[in-house]
Enzyme design. Structure first.
Site, PDB file in Angstrom:
ATOM      1  N   LYS A  36       0.857  -1.201   0.000  1.00  0.00           N
ATOM      2  CA  LYS A  36       0.000   0.000   0.000  1.00  0.00           C
ATOM      3  C   LYS A  36       0.884   1.239   0.000  1.00  0.00           C
ATOM      4  O   LYS A  36       0.648   2.186  -0.754  1.00  0.00           O
ATOM      5  CB  LYS A  36      -0.873  -0.003   1.250  1.00  0.00           C
ATOM      6  CG  LYS A  36      -1.492   1.360   1.580  1.00  0.00           C
ATOM      7  CD  LYS A  36      -2.278   1.374   2.856  1.00  0.00           C
ATOM      8  CE  LYS A  36      -1.487   1.644   4.089  1.00  0.00           C
ATOM      9  NZ  LYS A  36      -1.215   3.038   4.431  1.00  0.00           N
ATOM     10  N   ASN A  37       1.928   1.247   0.811  1.00  0.00           N
ATOM     11  CA  ASN A  37       2.718   2.472   0.993  1.00  0.00           C
ATOM     12  C   ASN A  37       3.691   2.754  -0.140  1.00  0.00           C
ATOM     13  O   ASN A  37       4.264   3.837  -0.204  1.00  0.00           O
ATOM     14  CB  ASN A  37       3.454   2.436   2.342  1.00  0.00           C
ATOM     15  CG  ASN A  37       2.474   2.612   3.491  1.00  0.00           C
ATOM     16  OD1 ASN A  37       1.292   2.907   3.282  1.00  0.00           O
ATOM     17  ND2 ASN A  37       2.936   2.393   4.697  1.00  0.00           N
ATOM     18  N   ARG A 105      -4.381  10.924   4.804  1.00  0.00           N
ATOM     19  CA  ARG A 105      -3.201  11.808   4.908  1.00  0.00           C
ATOM     20  C   ARG A 105      -2.274  11.620   3.720  1.00  0.00           C
ATOM     21  O   ARG A 105      -1.709  12.579   3.197  1.00  0.00           O
ATOM     22  CB  ARG A 105      -2.455  11.491   6.190  1.00  0.00           C
ATOM     23  CG  ARG A 105      -1.102  12.157   6.225  1.00  0.00           C
ATOM     24  CD  ARG A 105      -0.233  11.699   7.344  1.00  0.00           C
ATOM     25  NE  ARG A 105       1.129  12.124   7.138  1.00  0.00           N
ATOM     26  CZ  ARG A 105       1.588  13.356   7.326  1.00  0.00           C
ATOM     27  NH1 ARG A 105       0.757  14.288   7.700  1.00  0.00           N
ATOM     28  NH2 ARG A 105       2.845  13.639   7.129  1.00  0.00           N
ATOM     29  N   CYS A 129      -4.660  12.378  13.275  1.00  0.00           N
ATOM     30  CA  CYS A 129      -5.184  11.007  13.325  1.00  0.00           C
ATOM     31  C   CYS A 129      -4.774  10.399  14.669  1.00  0.00           C
ATOM     32  O   CYS A 129      -4.020  10.971  15.435  1.00  0.00           O
ATOM     33  CB  CYS A 129      -4.676  10.191  12.152  1.00  0.00           C
ATOM     34  SG  CYS A 129      -2.954   9.816  12.265  1.00  0.00           S
ATOM     35  N   ARG A 134       0.201  14.879  12.813  1.00  0.00           N
ATOM     36  CA  ARG A 134       0.763  14.541  11.491  1.00  0.00           C
ATOM     37  C   ARG A 134       1.098  15.837  10.742  1.00  0.00           C
ATOM     38  O   ARG A 134       0.419  16.236   9.820  1.00  0.00           O
ATOM     39  CB  ARG A 134      -0.232  13.691  10.695  1.00  0.00           C
ATOM     40  CG  ARG A 134      -0.689  12.421  11.358  1.00  0.00           C
ATOM     41  CD  ARG A 134       0.414  11.416  11.632  1.00  0.00           C
ATOM     42  NE  ARG A 134       1.029  10.869  10.455  1.00  0.00           N
ATOM     43  CZ  ARG A 134       0.586   9.798   9.789  1.00  0.00           C
ATOM     44  NH1 ARG A 134      -0.522   9.234  10.166  1.00  0.00           N
ATOM     45  NH2 ARG A 134       1.234   9.339   8.733  1.00  0.00           N
ATOM     46  N   PRO A 135       2.130  16.565  11.193  1.00  0.00           N
ATOM     47  CA  PRO A 135       2.447  17.859  10.566  1.00  0.00           C
ATOM     48  C   PRO A 135       2.908  17.685   9.114  1.00  0.00           C
ATOM     49  O   PRO A 135       3.254  16.579   8.690  1.00  0.00           O
ATOM     50  CB  PRO A 135       3.595  18.376  11.420  1.00  0.00           C
ATOM     51  CG  PRO A 135       4.203  17.177  12.027  1.00  0.00           C
ATOM     52  CD  PRO A 135       3.092  16.189  12.220  1.00  0.00           C
ATOM     53  N   VAL A 136       2.881  18.760   8.358  1.00  0.00           N
ATOM     54  CA  VAL A 136       3.358  18.726   6.963  1.00  0.00           C
ATOM     55  C   VAL A 136       4.392  19.827   6.730  1.00  0.00           C
ATOM     56  O   VAL A 136       4.677  20.193   5.580  1.00  0.00           O
ATOM     57  CB  VAL A 136       2.195  18.858   5.949  1.00  0.00           C
ATOM     58  CG1 VAL A 136       1.311  17.619   5.987  1.00  0.00           C
ATOM     59  CG2 VAL A 136       1.379  20.114   6.196  1.00  0.00           C
ATOM     60  N   LEU A 138       7.549  19.819   6.845  1.00  0.00           N
ATOM     61  CA  LEU A 138       8.713  19.433   6.024  1.00  0.00           C
ATOM     62  C   LEU A 138       8.337  19.374   4.537  1.00  0.00           C
ATOM     63  O   LEU A 138       9.148  19.685   3.653  1.00  0.00           O
ATOM     64  CB  LEU A 138       9.267  18.091   6.495  1.00  0.00           C
ATOM     65  CG  LEU A 138       9.840  18.110   7.913  1.00  0.00           C
ATOM     66  CD1 LEU A 138      10.151  16.687   8.386  1.00  0.00           C
ATOM     67  CD2 LEU A 138      11.088  18.981   7.992  1.00  0.00           C
ATOM     68  N   ASP A 323       5.328   0.891  11.975  1.00  0.00           N
ATOM     69  CA  ASP A 323       4.092   0.231  11.528  1.00  0.00           C
ATOM     70  C   ASP A 323       4.009  -1.217  11.981  1.00  0.00           C
ATOM     71  O   ASP A 323       3.004  -1.885  11.726  1.00  0.00           O
ATOM     72  CB  ASP A 323       3.983   0.272   9.992  1.00  0.00           C
ATOM     73  CG  ASP A 323       3.808   1.680   9.489  1.00  0.00           C
ATOM     74  OD1 ASP A 323       3.935   1.891   8.271  1.00  0.00           O
ATOM     75  OD2 ASP A 323       3.561   2.563  10.318  1.00  0.00           O
ATOM     76  N   ARG A 415      -8.428  -0.408   5.205  1.00  0.00           N
ATOM     77  CA  ARG A 415      -7.663   0.672   4.563  1.00  0.00           C
ATOM     78  C   ARG A 415      -6.363   0.131   3.985  1.00  0.00           C
ATOM     79  O   ARG A 415      -5.855   0.630   3.001  1.00  0.00           O
ATOM     80  CB  ARG A 415      -7.329   1.772   5.581  1.00  0.00           C
ATOM     81  CG  ARG A 415      -8.512   2.559   6.055  1.00  0.00           C
ATOM     82  CD  ARG A 415      -8.063   3.768   6.811  1.00  0.00           C
ATOM     83  NE  ARG A 415      -7.025   4.472   6.078  1.00  0.00           N
ATOM     84  CZ  ARG A 415      -6.373   5.526   6.561  1.00  0.00           C
ATOM     85  NH1 ARG A 415      -6.645   5.975   7.757  1.00  0.00           N
ATOM     86  NH2 ARG A 415      -5.444   6.138   5.860  1.00  0.00           N
TER      87      ARG A 415
HETATM   88  C1  EPZ Z   1       4.613   7.041   6.174  1.00  0.00           C
HETATM   89  O1  EPZ Z   1       3.817   8.106   6.662  1.00  0.00           O
HETATM   90  C2  EPZ Z   1       3.712   5.816   6.170  1.00  0.00           C
HETATM   91  N1  EPZ Z   1       2.546   6.070   5.314  1.00  0.00           N
HETATM   92  C3  EPZ Z   1       3.243   5.509   7.593  1.00  0.00           C
HETATM   93  O2  EPZ Z   1       2.491   4.293   7.525  1.00  0.00           O
HETATM   94  C4  EPZ Z   1       4.475   5.288   8.460  1.00  0.00           C
HETATM   95  O3  EPZ Z   1       4.043   5.061   9.801  1.00  0.00           O
HETATM   96  C5  EPZ Z   1       5.374   6.526   8.404  1.00  0.00           C
HETATM   97  O4  EPZ Z   1       5.732   6.801   7.037  1.00  0.00           O
HETATM   98  C6  EPZ Z   1       6.673   6.329   9.188  1.00  0.00           C
HETATM   99  O5  EPZ Z   1       7.371   5.229   8.682  1.00  0.00           O
HETATM  100  C7  EPZ Z   1       2.688   5.976   3.970  1.00  0.00           C
HETATM  101  O6  EPZ Z   1       3.747   5.697   3.460  1.00  0.00           O
HETATM  102  C8  EPZ Z   1       1.444   6.202   3.146  1.00  0.00           C
HETATM  103  P1  EPZ Z   1       6.558  10.530   8.104  1.00  0.00           P
HETATM  104  P2  EPZ Z   1       4.378   9.629   6.583  1.00  0.00           P
HETATM  105  O7  EPZ Z   1       6.400  11.815   7.370  1.00  0.00           O
HETATM  106  O8  EPZ Z   1       5.300   9.769   5.452  1.00  0.00           O
HETATM  107  C9  EPZ Z   1       7.135  13.750  11.428  1.00  0.00           C
HETATM  108  C10 EPZ Z   1       0.612   2.916   7.786  1.00  0.00           C
HETATM  109  O9  EPZ Z   1       0.237   2.362   8.836  1.00  0.00           O
HETATM  110  N2  EPZ Z   1       6.888  14.742  10.366  1.00  0.00           N
HETATM  111  O10 EPZ Z   1       7.679   9.613   7.725  1.00  0.00           O
HETATM  112  O11 EPZ Z   1       3.215  10.529   6.668  1.00  0.00           O
HETATM  113  C11 EPZ Z   1       5.899  12.911  11.753  1.00  0.00           C
HETATM  114  O12 EPZ Z   1       5.095  13.577  12.700  1.00  0.00           O
HETATM  115  C12 EPZ Z   1       1.081   4.358   7.834  1.00  0.00           C
HETATM  116  O13 EPZ Z   1       0.687   2.352   6.663  1.00  0.00           O
HETATM  117  C13 EPZ Z   1       7.117  16.086  10.633  1.00  0.00           C
HETATM  118  O14 EPZ Z   1       7.515  16.454  11.734  1.00  0.00           O
HETATM  119  O15 EPZ Z   1       5.201   9.714   7.940  1.00  0.00           O
HETATM  120  C14 EPZ Z   1       6.508  11.657  12.323  1.00  0.00           C
HETATM  121  O16 EPZ Z   1       6.787  11.834  13.681  1.00  0.00           O
HETATM  122  C15 EPZ Z   1       0.802   5.008   9.181  1.00  0.00           C
HETATM  123  N3  EPZ Z   1       6.877  17.000   9.649  1.00  0.00           N
HETATM  124  C16 EPZ Z   1       7.826  11.510  11.538  1.00  0.00           C
HETATM  125  O17 EPZ Z   1       8.084  12.799  10.964  1.00  0.00           O
HETATM  126  C17 EPZ Z   1       6.449  16.641   8.400  1.00  0.00           C
HETATM  127  O18 EPZ Z   1       6.262  17.512   7.527  1.00  0.00           O
HETATM  128  C18 EPZ Z   1       7.760  10.500  10.425  1.00  0.00           C
HETATM  129  O19 EPZ Z   1       6.595  10.815   9.667  1.00  0.00           O
HETATM  130  C19 EPZ Z   1       6.219  15.255   8.152  1.00  0.00           C
HETATM  131  C20 EPZ Z   1       6.455  14.341   9.140  1.00  0.00           C
END
Ligand code: EPZ
Length: 436
Positions: A36-37, A105, A129, A134-136, A138, A323, A415
């Site tokens: 999925k990811n 997201r 969630c 889940r900030p954006v 970055l 995960d 999902r």
């Molecule tokens: C991906 O989410 C995965 N989803 C998540 O899987 C997975 O848990 C996560 O990576 C971590 O491995 C998909 O690939 C669709 P991140 P993503 O940005 O990219 C912080 C599942 O169960 N952060 O790597 O959204 C954030 O808060 C899902 O399949 C910022 O601070 O996660 C977290 O603490 C759940 N600012 C860390 O970084 C940002 O702009 C890692 O998040 C973005 C993220």
């Protein structure tokens, strides 16, 4: 006001529930689905070309189907037949439909493709969630690093780059490590930017590498994918291509845990040993037997004679995946001894623990860690699914519990797990999907 797409909406999923009749040993073999990811960013990346792409082994789960709806709403012609998706984005609009984006997201990963192909993008801010904030920030930093103007307007991120994007050097590390989808978005925006982009502190998950491989097939010039430093030379245009999605390592890990805690010899086919090292070594440390075939695409799991608790701390790939921590918590709930599970990526990701305690588990959650003392058995109870992986962990716990566990809000599992009930039945488990 955002233009909402006319045409079919996502059918609101029925509030199905799963009845899991515990204590029947799992054995036999199943095929693991496509990731999925990896599918979500690769489907978004089809927007980077005006030519059609064919993507194979896209799992039929609600998250990927949301992404197909988003691509259609952006103007792409999209067809799905079983696991194969054809996406033909000849003309696309820059506005991602709020009605769909708010539900997932990961839809944030259309940002990079839209901005670099159309010169502007309007994406609704994803909601929070249950696994935590889940900030954006970055993602926005990445687009600004390529010269985009970014504003917030009534809950939408509005990006523009009328003169096109220009390559830059951008660090993708946040306070919890590199960002996976942030790295994806930056890579997808940079492939059509002018000049060179360097991504520092890049995420190196296998799904990021699969996206990079797809982009290179399209004609992108990318080096270093899978390391912390990725270099992209912008090109003028990209072609439509064919691609097969990598196996889903989280689904594979989930069923590896099922084989260890409730199995008598389970074989998983269509896996990648090199994507499963952390789960494999932790299962072996806990005393279980994990053997891959010589090609590394099949794995056999048997429960060990004397399983023992151990400690996990999640981290960016190749570390232990966040995960997978809920699933291992389910296993440790009936493993003799004390286990400690720490999530450094999502410190609040412990919703499953209170539900497992309703089944008799002995778990204390404190400050981003779960302290689990194994009990001899769990007992069935009605429990509530909350997020995708927590829900899968409840299914695992229920497979070990005495009696019939009722897992509500099954849509969380649907999902990201393709036909989880059919796969468990194929392994001899006793589960029933019933409408609420
Ligand atoms: C991906 O989410 C995965 N989803 C998540 O899987 C997975 O848990 C996560 O990576 C971590 O491995 C998909 O690939 C669709 P991140 P993503 O940005 O990219 C912080 C599942 O169960 N952060 O790597 O959204 C954030 O808060 C899902 O399949 C910022 O601070 O996660 C977290 O603490 C759940 N600012 C860390 O970084 C940002 O702009 C890692 O998040 C973005 C993220």
């Amino acid at each position: 006001m955002l233009r909402l797409p006319d045409g079919p909406k996502i059918p609101s999923l029925p509030m199905d529930k799963l009845l899991v009749h515990g204590n029947g040993p799992l054995k036999g073999s199943i095929n693991i689905s496509g990731s999925k990811n990896a599918s979500l960013p690769i489907l978004a990346a089809t927007l980077l070309s005006d030519q059609p792409s064919i993507i194979r082994r896209v799992p039929d789960v609600s998250d990927t189907n949301y992404m197909l709806q988003i691509l259609r709403a952006l103007g792409a012609e999209v067809e799905r037949s079983s696991g194969t998706v054809r996406s033909a984005p000849s003309e696309i609009s820059p506005e991602a439909p709020y009605d769909l984006v708010r539900k997932m997201r990961a839809s944030i990963c259309v940002m990079g493709p839209l901005l670099t192909r159309v010169g502007r993008a309007k994406i609704s801010l994803p909601g929070g969630c249950v696994i935590g904030d889940r900030p954006v920030d970055l993602h926005i930093k990445a687009m600004q690093g390529l010269g985009a103007k970014v504003d917030m307007e009534a809950g939408d991120i509005v990006l523009s780059a009328p003169e096109g994007l220009v390559g830059g050097e951008i660090d993708m590390r946040g306070k919890h490590g590199p960002t996976v989808l942030g790295t994806d978005n930056l890579m997808m925006a940079a492939v059509l930017a002018r000049g060179t982009t360097v991504i520092d502190s890049a995420a190196s998950e296998p799904e990021v590498v699969d996206l990079a491989n797809f982009l290179v097939k399209m004609g992108a010039r990318i080096s270093g994918a899978g390391t912390r430093r990725v270099v992209i030379e912008g090109v003028d245009s990209l072609n439509g291509v064919e691609h097969t999605i990598i196996p889903d390592r989280i689904e594979a890990g989930t069923f590896m845990v099922a084989g260890a805690m409730a199995g008598q010899g389970v074989t998983l086919k269509r896996v990648r040993a090199d994507h499963l090292a952390a789960a494999t070594s932790t299962l072996q440390e806990a005393g279980h037997i994990v053997q891959f075939n010589s090609d590394g695409n099949e794995v056999h799991i048997s429960p060990g004679e004397t399983p023992r608790g151990c400690d996990i701390s999640t981290g960016p790939f190749p570390g232990f995946p966040t995960d997978m921590q809920a699933q291992f918590t389910a296993m440790f709930a009936t493993t003799p001894g004390l286990s400690v599970v720490e999530d450094t990526i999502f410190p609040q990701r412990f919703m499953h623990c209170s539900e497992m305690k309703r089944m008799g588990a002995d778990i204390k959650v404190d400050n981003g860690r779960a302290l689990i003392r194994g009990v001899s058995s769990l007992s069935a109870a009605p429990v509530m699914a909350s997020d995708l992986r927590a829900s899968a962990a409840l299914v695992l716990a229920a497979l070990r519990a005495h009696g019939t566990t009722e897992i509500n809000r099954l849509y969380h599992i649907d999902r990201g797990y393709e036909n989880i009930d059919e796969k468990i039945l194929q392994l001899g488990g006793n589960v029933e999907r019933v409408p609420d």
